[in-house]
Design a protein around this motif. Structure first.
Motif, PDB file in Angstrom:
ATOM      1  N   TYR A 233       0.806  -1.217   0.000  1.00 33.51           N
ATOM      2  CA  TYR A 233       0.000   0.000   0.000  1.00 33.51           C
ATOM      3  C   TYR A 233       0.840   1.269   0.000  1.00 33.51           C
ATOM      4  O   TYR A 233       0.616   2.173  -0.782  1.00 33.51           O
ATOM      5  N   LYS A 234       1.822   1.349   0.882  1.00 29.52           N
ATOM      6  CA  LYS A 234       2.693   2.524   0.909  1.00 29.52           C
ATOM      7  C   LYS A 234       4.110   2.199   0.456  1.00 29.52           C
ATOM      8  O   LYS A 234       4.922   3.093   0.266  1.00 29.52           O
ATOM      9  N   GLY A 235       4.443   0.910   0.334  1.00 29.85           N
ATOM     10  CA  GLY A 235       5.778   0.502  -0.093  1.00 29.85           C
ATOM     11  C   GLY A 235       6.801   0.559   1.031  1.00 29.85           C
ATOM     12  O   GLY A 235       7.998   0.514   0.774  1.00 29.85           O
ATOM     13  N   LYS A 236       6.357   0.646   2.287  1.00 34.22           N
ATOM     14  CA  LYS A 236       7.272   0.731   3.419  1.00 34.22           C
ATOM     15  C   LYS A 236       7.860  -0.645   3.733  1.00 34.22           C
ATOM     16  O   LYS A 236       7.186  -1.653   3.598  1.00 34.22           O
ATOM     17  N   GLY A 237       9.104  -0.661   4.171  1.00 35.40           N
ATOM     18  CA  GLY A 237       9.754  -1.905   4.568  1.00 35.40           C
ATOM     19  C   GLY A 237      11.169  -1.986   4.030  1.00 35.40           C
ATOM     20  O   GLY A 237      11.727  -0.995   3.568  1.00 35.40           O
TER      21      GLY A 237
ATOM     22  N   ILE B 261       8.207  -2.894  -6.098  1.00 31.62           N
ATOM     23  CA  ILE B 261       7.052  -3.285  -5.294  1.00 31.62           C
ATOM     24  C   ILE B 261       5.795  -2.889  -6.058  1.00 31.62           C
ATOM     25  O   ILE B 261       5.607  -1.720  -6.385  1.00 31.62           O
ATOM     26  N   ARG B 262       4.944  -3.870  -6.346  1.00 35.83           N
ATOM     27  CA  ARG B 262       3.684  -3.570  -7.022  1.00 35.83           C
ATOM     28  C   ARG B 262       2.746  -2.952  -6.011  1.00 35.83           C
ATOM     29  O   ARG B 262       2.433  -3.555  -4.987  1.00 35.83           O
ATOM     30  N   ARG B 263       2.318  -1.750  -6.292  1.00 34.04           N
ATOM     31  CA  ARG B 263       1.483  -1.014  -5.356  1.00 34.04           C
ATOM     32  C   ARG B 263       0.017  -1.323  -5.611  1.00 34.04           C
ATOM     33  O   ARG B 263      -0.419  -1.494  -6.746  1.00 34.04           O
ATOM     34  N   LYS B 264      -0.760  -1.352  -4.523  1.00 32.34           N
ATOM     35  CA  LYS B 264      -2.205  -1.563  -4.605  1.00 32.34           C
ATOM     36  C   LYS B 264      -2.900  -0.247  -4.287  1.00 32.34           C
ATOM     37  O   LYS B 264      -2.383   0.574  -3.537  1.00 32.34           O
ATOM     38  N   ALA B 265      -4.087  -0.060  -4.824  1.00 32.85           N
ATOM     39  CA  ALA B 265      -4.880   1.112  -4.495  1.00 32.85           C
ATOM     40  C   ALA B 265      -5.448   0.897  -3.088  1.00 32.85           C
ATOM     41  O   ALA B 265      -5.834  -0.208  -2.719  1.00 32.85           O
ATOM     42  N   GLY B 266      -5.525   1.962  -2.314  1.00 27.86           N
ATOM     43  CA  GLY B 266      -6.091   1.867  -0.971  1.00 27.86           C
ATOM     44  C   GLY B 266      -7.599   1.877  -1.027  1.00 27.86           C
ATOM     45  O   GLY B 266      -8.218   1.681  -2.080  1.00 27.86           O
ATOM     46  N   LYS B 267      -8.226   2.099   0.113  1.00 28.07           N
ATOM     47  CA  LYS B 267      -9.686   2.174   0.149  1.00 28.07           C
ATOM     48  C   LYS B 267     -10.140   3.360  -0.689  1.00 28.07           C
ATOM     49  O   LYS B 267      -9.515   4.401  -0.687  1.00 28.07           O
ATOM     50  N   ALA B 268     -11.273   3.215  -1.341  1.00 25.80           N
ATOM     51  CA  ALA B 268     -11.832   4.332  -2.111  1.00 25.80           C
ATOM     52  C   ALA B 268     -12.384   5.354  -1.135  1.00 25.80           C
ATOM     53  O   ALA B 268     -13.119   5.024  -0.215  1.00 25.80           O
ATOM     54  N   GLY B 269     -12.019   6.629  -1.328  1.00 23.08           N
ATOM     55  CA  GLY B 269     -12.483   7.688  -0.432  1.00 23.08           C
ATOM     56  C   GLY B 269     -13.940   8.060  -0.699  1.00 23.08           C
ATOM     57  O   GLY B 269     -14.449   7.888  -1.796  1.00 23.08           O
ATOM     58  N   LYS B 270     -14.641   8.551   0.336  1.00 25.74           N
ATOM     59  CA  LYS B 270     -16.051   8.937   0.159  1.00 25.74           C
ATOM     60  C   LYS B 270     -16.154  10.345  -0.339  1.00 25.74           C
ATOM     61  O   LYS B 270     -15.465  11.226   0.011  1.00 25.74           O
TER      62      LYS B 270
END
Length: 179
Positions: A158-162, A170-179
């Motif tokens: 999600y943020k690529g931390k580590g 690092i393949r990034r994923k989209a986070g939760k969709a904002g309202k």
């Protein structure tokens, strides 16, 4: 029919001393020394400053070991001459590493620091707080030490931390969709 990889001779660079005693192969160079037990059914000899491995019989299991043995001998010769290294990058706010003697102390967002001691034949470098370099003569040991360090805080999608390898994406994923 012998292995295509196994047929290739292994060149011995200047400054590397190779000793073959029966099935025991050993190499000594500027970076250190290493040894390997050549599997039964395969003979090795030094010819024209090259190591040549030949299978004694044409059995399928010997052919498979022939290419593997040649690859291991080649990696040992390269390791004692040039050495191997893996570069790791630490990504994340407050994540850092620092050298404490021969060990590394990591701050990875946990409530405590983590200290990693180098295995035998491995050395660590920390050029800056977000980079760690693992060095050694044994390719497998360098890779394993780097993997153990990466496992302390594997990169999250999600943020690529580590902790990640320098050449790793690092393949990034989209986070939760904002309202």
């Amino acid at each position: 029919m012998a292995s295509h990889i196994g047929k290739l001779p292994v060149a011995i660079p200047a400054g590397v001393e190779v000793t073959i005693n029966g099935q025991e192969f050993s190499a000594k160079g500027p970076k250190g020394s290493d040894a390997f037990e050549i599997p039964e059914g395969i003979t090795a000899q030094v010819e024209n400053n090259e190591v040549v491995l030949t299978p004694a019989d044409d059995e399928r299991s010997t052919r498979a070991k022939h290419g593997l043995a040649r690859s291991i001998v080649a990696s040992i010769v390269k390791g004692v001459h040039d050495g191997y290294s893996k570069k790791l990058q630490i990504v994340g706010t407050g994540y850092r590493a620092q050298l404490k003697g021969k060990s590394i102390e990591f701050s990875l967002g946990y409530s405590h620091t983590i200290t990693v001691d180098p295995p035998e034949g491995i050395s660590f470098e920390v050029p800056d707080a977000n980079t760690v370099i693992v060095n050694g003569t044994d390719k497998q040991a360098v890779g394993q030490a780097a993997a153990n360090i990466r496992k302390l805080r594997a990169p999250e999608p999600y943020k690529g931390k580590g902790i990640k390898y320098a050449d790793e994406r690092i393949r990034r994923k989209a986070g939760k969709a904002g309202k």
